[in-house]
Design a protein around this motif. Sequence first.
Motif, PDB file in Angstrom:
ATOM      1  N   THR A 241      25.958  -1.304  10.401  1.00 32.67           N
ATOM      2  CA  THR A 241      25.942  -2.711  10.633  1.00 32.67           C
ATOM      3  C   THR A 241      24.814  -3.169  11.256  1.00 32.67           C
ATOM      4  OG1 THR A 241      28.426  -3.027  10.540  1.00 32.67           O
ATOM      5  CG2 THR A 241      27.085  -4.575  11.543  1.00 32.67           C
ATOM      6  N   VAL A 242      24.584  -2.248  12.552  1.00 29.75           N
ATOM      7  CA  VAL A 242      23.316  -2.685  13.248  1.00 29.75           C
ATOM      8  C   VAL A 242      22.002  -2.439  12.590  1.00 29.75           C
ATOM      9  CG1 VAL A 242      24.403  -2.587  15.487  1.00 29.75           C
ATOM     10  CG2 VAL A 242      23.492  -0.729  14.599  1.00 29.75           C
ATOM     11  N   TYR A 243      22.195  -1.523  12.065  1.00 25.35           N
ATOM     12  CA  TYR A 243      20.828  -1.065  11.069  1.00 25.35           C
ATOM     13  C   TYR A 243      20.552  -2.227  10.077  1.00 25.35           C
ATOM     14  CZ  TYR A 243      17.898   0.729   7.326  1.00 25.35           C
ATOM     15  OH  TYR A 243      16.876   0.973   6.422  1.00 25.35           O
ATOM     16  N   LEU A 244      21.671  -2.840   9.314  1.00 24.93           N
ATOM     17  CA  LEU A 244      21.320  -3.923   8.355  1.00 24.93           C
ATOM     18  C   LEU A 244      21.104  -5.168   9.145  1.00 24.93           C
ATOM     19  CD1 LEU A 244      24.293  -3.084   5.773  1.00 24.93           C
ATOM     20  CD2 LEU A 244      21.946  -2.812   5.429  1.00 24.93           C
ATOM     21  N   LEU A 245      21.645  -5.468  10.339  1.00 25.97           N
ATOM     22  CA  LEU A 245      21.360  -6.433  11.086  1.00 25.97           C
ATOM     23  C   LEU A 245      19.699  -6.561  11.656  1.00 25.97           C
ATOM     24  CD1 LEU A 245      24.680  -7.078  12.851  1.00 25.97           C
ATOM     25  CD2 LEU A 245      23.838  -8.487  10.897  1.00 25.97           C
ATOM     26  N   SER A 246      19.475  -5.502  11.680  1.00 27.55           N
ATOM     27  CA  SER A 246      18.111  -5.415  12.488  1.00 27.55           C
ATOM     28  C   SER A 246      17.065  -5.237  11.478  1.00 27.55           C
ATOM     29  CB  SER A 246      17.806  -3.847  13.196  1.00 27.55           C
ATOM     30  OG  SER A 246      18.893  -3.994  14.112  1.00 27.55           O
ATOM     31  N   LYS A 247      17.316  -5.383  10.124  1.00 24.98           N
ATOM     32  CA  LYS A 247      16.275  -5.172   9.293  1.00 24.98           C
ATOM     33  C   LYS A 247      15.632  -6.759   9.023  1.00 24.98           C
ATOM     34  CE  LYS A 247      16.562  -2.989   5.362  1.00 24.98           C
ATOM     35  NZ  LYS A 247      17.104  -2.689   3.822  1.00 24.98           N
ATOM     36  N   PRO A 248      14.416  -6.579   9.028  1.00 26.89           N
ATOM     37  CA  PRO A 248      13.698  -8.009   8.857  1.00 26.89           C
ATOM     38  C   PRO A 248      13.924  -8.341   7.247  1.00 26.89           C
ATOM     39  CG  PRO A 248      11.971  -6.167   8.705  1.00 26.89           C
ATOM     40  CD  PRO A 248      13.132  -5.623   9.191  1.00 26.89           C
ATOM     41  N   SER A 249      13.929  -9.625   6.904  1.00 26.99           N
ATOM     42  CA  SER A 249      13.778 -10.444   5.607  1.00 26.99           C
ATOM     43  C   SER A 249      12.734  -9.603   4.638  1.00 26.99           C
ATOM     44  CB  SER A 249      13.729 -11.696   5.657  1.00 26.99           C
ATOM     45  OG  SER A 249      12.442 -12.236   5.994  1.00 26.99           O
ATOM     46  N   THR A 250      13.068  -9.399   3.499  1.00 26.48           N
ATOM     47  CA  THR A 250      12.094  -8.936   2.509  1.00 26.48           C
ATOM     48  C   THR A 250      10.861  -9.722   2.546  1.00 26.48           C
ATOM     49  OG1 THR A 250      13.229 -10.064   0.640  1.00 26.48           O
ATOM     50  CG2 THR A 250      13.930  -7.833   0.987  1.00 26.48           C
ATOM     51  N   ASP A 251      10.781 -10.854   2.637  1.00 27.47           N
ATOM     52  CA  ASP A 251       9.469 -11.677   2.443  1.00 27.47           C
ATOM     53  C   ASP A 251       8.808 -12.066   4.075  1.00 27.47           C
ATOM     54  OD1 ASP A 251      11.656 -13.253   3.529  1.00 27.47           O
ATOM     55  OD2 ASP A 251      10.970 -14.977   2.227  1.00 27.47           O
ATOM     56  N   TYR A 252       9.447 -11.144   4.841  1.00 30.68           N
ATOM     57  CA  TYR A 252       8.673 -11.050   6.136  1.00 30.68           C
ATOM     58  C   TYR A 252       7.457 -10.775   6.207  1.00 30.68           C
ATOM     59  CZ  TYR A 252       7.780  -9.201  11.007  1.00 30.68           C
ATOM     60  OH  TYR A 252       7.337  -9.217  12.293  1.00 30.68           O
ATOM     61  N   VAL A 253       6.650 -11.663   7.138  1.00 33.36           N
ATOM     62  CA  VAL A 253       5.210 -11.477   7.325  1.00 33.36           C
ATOM     63  C   VAL A 253       4.824 -11.436   8.876  1.00 33.36           C
ATOM     64  CG1 VAL A 253       2.843 -12.192   6.893  1.00 33.36           C
ATOM     65  CG2 VAL A 253       4.655 -12.435   5.067  1.00 33.36           C
ATOM     66  N   SER A 254       4.313 -10.121   9.367  1.00 34.27           N
ATOM     67  CA  SER A 254       4.131 -10.085  10.707  1.00 34.27           C
ATOM     68  C   SER A 254       2.884 -11.009  11.164  1.00 34.27           C
ATOM     69  CB  SER A 254       3.781  -8.619  11.064  1.00 34.27           C
ATOM     70  OG  SER A 254       3.305  -8.649  12.292  1.00 34.27           O
ATOM     71  N   THR A 255       3.182 -11.515  12.123  1.00 30.11           N
ATOM     72  CA  THR A 255       1.725 -12.487  12.723  1.00 30.11           C
ATOM     73  C   THR A 255       0.938 -11.370  13.393  1.00 30.11           C
ATOM     74  OG1 THR A 255       3.152 -12.662  14.802  1.00 30.11           O
ATOM     75  CG2 THR A 255       3.353 -14.536  13.041  1.00 30.11           C
ATOM     76  N   LYS A 256       1.330 -10.129  13.466  1.00 27.21           N
ATOM     77  CA  LYS A 256       0.128  -9.143  13.827  1.00 27.21           C
ATOM     78  C   LYS A 256      -1.291  -8.999  13.234  1.00 27.21           C
ATOM     79  CE  LYS A 256       3.530  -6.171  16.624  1.00 27.21           C
ATOM     80  NZ  LYS A 256       4.049  -5.141  16.632  1.00 27.21           N
ATOM     81  N   ARG A 257      -1.077  -9.457  11.992  1.00 25.36           N
ATOM     82  CA  ARG A 257      -1.884  -9.291  11.121  1.00 25.36           C
ATOM     83  C   ARG A 257      -2.066  -9.951   9.665  1.00 25.36           C
ATOM     84  NH1 ARG A 257      -3.612  -3.585   8.161  1.00 25.36           N
ATOM     85  NH2 ARG A 257      -5.483  -4.173   7.002  1.00 25.36           N
ATOM     86  N   PHE A 258      -2.967 -10.957   9.864  1.00 18.14           N
ATOM     87  CA  PHE A 258      -2.835 -11.681   8.547  1.00 18.14           C
ATOM     88  C   PHE A 258      -4.378 -11.954   8.141  1.00 18.14           C
ATOM     89  CE2 PHE A 258      -2.630 -14.592  11.982  1.00 18.14           C
ATOM     90  CZ  PHE A 258      -3.543 -15.777  11.843  1.00 18.14           C
ATOM     91  N   THR A 259      -4.598 -12.308   7.026  1.00 18.05           N
ATOM     92  CA  THR A 259      -6.047 -12.814   6.530  1.00 18.05           C
ATOM     93  C   THR A 259      -6.411 -14.247   6.512  1.00 18.05           C
ATOM     94  OG1 THR A 259      -5.774 -10.752   5.116  1.00 18.05           O
ATOM     95  CG2 THR A 259      -7.821 -12.301   4.786  1.00 18.05           C
ATOM     96  N   LEU A 260      -7.297 -14.608   6.993  1.00 19.00           N
ATOM     97  CA  LEU A 260      -7.615 -16.201   6.774  1.00 19.00           C
ATOM     98  C   LEU A 260      -7.978 -16.499   5.541  1.00 19.00           C
ATOM     99  CD1 LEU A 260     -10.329 -16.221   9.871  1.00 19.00           C
ATOM    100  CD2 LEU A 260      -7.964 -17.135   9.666  1.00 19.00           C
TER     101      LEU A 260
END
Length: 420
Positions: free
Chosen positions: A392-411
Amino acid sequence: MQNNLIKKKRSKNASYVQEHWMEDEFFTYQFLNGINPMMIKQCFNIPENFPVTEDMLQVASLRPVSLAEELQKGNLVLVDYHRLDGLAANVINDKQQYLAAPLVLLYLTPEDQLIPMAIQLKKPEDDNPIFLPADSQYDWLMAKIFVRAADFLDHELNFHLLRTHLLSEVFAVATLRNFPMVHPLHKLLNGHFRYTLQINALARAQLISEKGFFNEYTAVGGPAMMQYLQKAVTSLTCSALCMPEDITAHGLDKVPNFYYRDDGLKLWDTIHSYVKGVVEYYYTCNAEVRDTELQSWINDIFVFGFLSMTETGIARSFSSVTDLIKFLTMVIFTASVQHATVNSGQFDYYGWMPNGPLSLQQSPPMTKGKCTESTMMATLPDINVTVHGLATVYLLSKPSTDYVSTKRFTLPDSNIFVFM
């Protein structure tokens, strides 16, 4: 399954928890920066039902100190799980489970290190000792395990389910009911509720339903879960949901090494600045917040979300732009930053079950000197309970499949990577 899940999916944080969960330093660290950093508060008066003495403080600190002076200086921190008091524990696998409503006292040393001082697991009685770090290894460890079990339940039901998921649903439904899609506040808010209704529908079906996870595998299953939530609602106030006010109310403005506060306040300020820019563009003066759709929105939240209880501090209407900005900041912070705080690290901290037991199978120790490793093993939950908890905690902790991290993105139209 437990070993496979731990070995294949665990992060560096989860590995650290497994290696250090028994240590006092990590035990206290979690109150500041773990998955549930909302329980602690500065203590100026020892509760009457927690008869801690000066000798106990000296045992914990290993130095001659005055309890009265340390209280006056604000160097004592209290953690109180009173909402669990009086609840009837669940029966799992035809075995009675056990709950405690611990009181924990922590001491901030002159070296700015927060250390555990004393743990009491029940109300004062002849058979209810106050456990100290100087007690035997397993007496002290068992006391900490009961605290971690209580923290798991308080975290999941109050700070996670109630204060982020269910509140976000209130905000989402009010937004959909009252703001047309062209309304600027619909555009401001709607993205923060992207999966709220879907996730909460799944939670009602699989987590908090009659045959759901909490009823089947945690110590607060059955009537105790709703009784607990009713208690938790009484502490739900607007001030408690606004991080700057909550930190100050708990006396935690100057506690060292409190990264939840340090990072959280920066994010609060960032959200507030953005919301202020948007709101002041569309609402140029206080008279404009008379917007009928906006007033219907906050009235829905007050009536259906907070049951028209004025003591919550939730407004029934807005009369100023400043109040509107603050409230919208709280809404976005709750649905984003605060939810990430109490959600994303669940498998890190609970992936090693003894650090967050779902339920315990032996009553809290009533006398010192009798706990052993065998006592601990008999107290921890059954394998099937542990496996369901880990999954349960593993599934709850998973990010959504379309999650995009703000740590890295392209202008746009660029090959330049931006790191945040």
